[in-house]
Design a protein around this motif. Structure first.
Motif, PDB file in Angstrom:
ATOM      1  N   ARG A 145     -36.613 -29.430  76.032  1.00  0.00           N
ATOM      2  CA  ARG A 145     -37.829 -30.056  77.077  1.00  0.00           C
ATOM      3  C   ARG A 145     -38.432 -29.557  77.910  1.00  0.00           C
ATOM      4  NH1 ARG A 145     -36.253 -34.927  77.013  1.00  0.00           N
ATOM      5  NH2 ARG A 145     -34.255 -35.976  75.787  1.00  0.00           N
ATOM      6  N   VAL A 200     -41.503 -28.703  75.553  1.00  0.00           N
ATOM      7  CA  VAL A 200     -42.651 -30.035  76.056  1.00  0.00           C
ATOM      8  C   VAL A 200     -43.590 -29.473  77.316  1.00  0.00           C
ATOM      9  CG1 VAL A 200     -43.087 -32.315  76.137  1.00  0.00           C
ATOM     10  CG2 VAL A 200     -41.590 -31.069  74.207  1.00  0.00           C
ATOM     11  N   ALA A 201     -43.004 -29.541  78.790  1.00  0.00           N
ATOM     12  CA  ALA A 201     -42.793 -29.908  79.654  1.00  0.00           C
ATOM     13  C   ALA A 201     -43.796 -28.287  80.161  1.00  0.00           C
ATOM     14  CB  ALA A 201     -41.402 -29.931  81.215  1.00  0.00           C
ATOM     15  N   LEU A 234     -47.788 -29.253  77.475  1.00  0.00           N
ATOM     16  CA  LEU A 234     -48.905 -30.719  77.495  1.00  0.00           C
ATOM     17  C   LEU A 234     -48.198 -31.157  79.464  1.00  0.00           C
ATOM     18  CD1 LEU A 234     -46.690 -32.825  74.884  1.00  0.00           C
ATOM     19  CD2 LEU A 234     -48.620 -31.782  74.628  1.00  0.00           C
ATOM     20  N   ALA A 264     -47.473 -35.620  77.603  1.00  0.00           N
ATOM     21  CA  ALA A 264     -45.822 -35.580  77.386  1.00  0.00           C
ATOM     22  C   ALA A 264     -45.594 -36.697  77.312  1.00  0.00           C
ATOM     23  CB  ALA A 264     -45.534 -35.044  78.580  1.00  0.00           C
ATOM     24  N   TRP A 290     -43.107 -38.263  74.028  1.00  0.00           N
ATOM     25  CA  TRP A 290     -42.235 -39.236  74.759  1.00  0.00           C
ATOM     26  C   TRP A 290     -41.976 -40.115  74.304  1.00  0.00           C
ATOM     27  CZ3 TRP A 290     -38.422 -35.356  74.595  1.00  0.00           C
ATOM     28  CH2 TRP A 290     -39.003 -34.295  75.502  1.00  0.00           C
ATOM     29  N   GLN A 292     -39.917 -36.719  67.116  1.00  0.00           N
ATOM     30  CA  GLN A 292     -39.960 -35.359  68.388  1.00  0.00           C
ATOM     31  C   GLN A 292     -39.316 -34.216  67.594  1.00  0.00           C
ATOM     32  OE1 GLN A 292     -37.475 -37.095  71.379  1.00  0.00           O
ATOM     33  NE2 GLN A 292     -38.993 -39.170  71.872  1.00  0.00           N
ATOM     34  N   GLN A 306     -50.255 -27.932  71.360  1.00  0.00           N
ATOM     35  CA  GLN A 306     -50.655 -28.982  71.824  1.00  0.00           C
ATOM     36  C   GLN A 306     -50.668 -30.126  70.945  1.00  0.00           C
ATOM     37  OE1 GLN A 306     -53.672 -28.327  74.355  1.00  0.00           O
ATOM     38  NE2 GLN A 306     -52.171 -28.172  76.344  1.00  0.00           N
TER      39      GLN A 306
END
Length: 175
Positions: A21, A24-25, A28, A33, A37, A44, A71
């Motif tokens: 998590r 990803v944060a 993106l 994001a 999600w 994912q 990305q």
């Protein structure tokens, strides 16, 4: 164990960790994001695995835009939206593509409904998710290079492919 059987086992046992998590944060934007999600959990997990592999493959190469690569790896399958395709239809889609790809591609149609319509929709998503993802990325104002790479990630290699696309394809083929 064949690659497809491994993929099925991986899909059925997919998990996202807190570290995932945070990854990803950190790579993106909020809009990107949100698209990530929207994918189902197995997609994912696949995208994260592709991103981690792409990062390793591209590390140390100064011709690679590492952030663009990560990305694109995280977003390459955003055209597959949670709830669009059941696991059973996804399995049937892979089988149909292996045994009758030409027929399956021609039979694919968007639109869910009954069992047959859902299978046709699953085939449509299977064959069109890259183009669909590119449209979704364009809608949130993603960079043209990202849109192009996501759109082309299942196309045959070309001499003008960005190096990030080359690495993405290689990483995707490993998962």
């Amino acid at each position: 164990m064949s690659k497809r059987v491994k993929q099925l086992v991986s899909a059925l046992s997919a998990r996202i960790t807190q570290q995932d998590r945070e990854f990803v944060a950190s790579h993106l934007t909020a809009g990107q994001a949100a698209l990530f999600w929207q994918m189902n959990l197995p997609d994912q997990r696949h995208a994260l695995n592709v991103a981690y592999t792409a990062s390793a493959l591209g590390s140390g190469d100064c011709t690679i835009d590492q952030e663009l690569l990560l990305q694109c790896a995280l977003l390459h399958d955003v055209g597959k939206v949670r709830g669009d395709v059941s696991t059973f239809d996804k399995v049937l889609t892979v089988i149909l593509d292996k045994v009758a790809a030409g027929w399956a591609r021609g039979w694919a149609r968007p639109g869910r409904g009954g069992k047959v319509a859902n299978l046709r929709h699953a085939l449509y998503i299977y064959y069109q998710h890259a183009a669909r993802g590119a449209v979704m990325l364009q809608a949130i104002g993603a960079a043209p290079a990202m849109i192009r790479i996501v759109e082309r990630h299942h196309q045959a290699p070309a001499v003008d492919d960005e190096p990030e696309l080359v690495i993405l394809r290689l990483a995707d083929s490993r998962h």
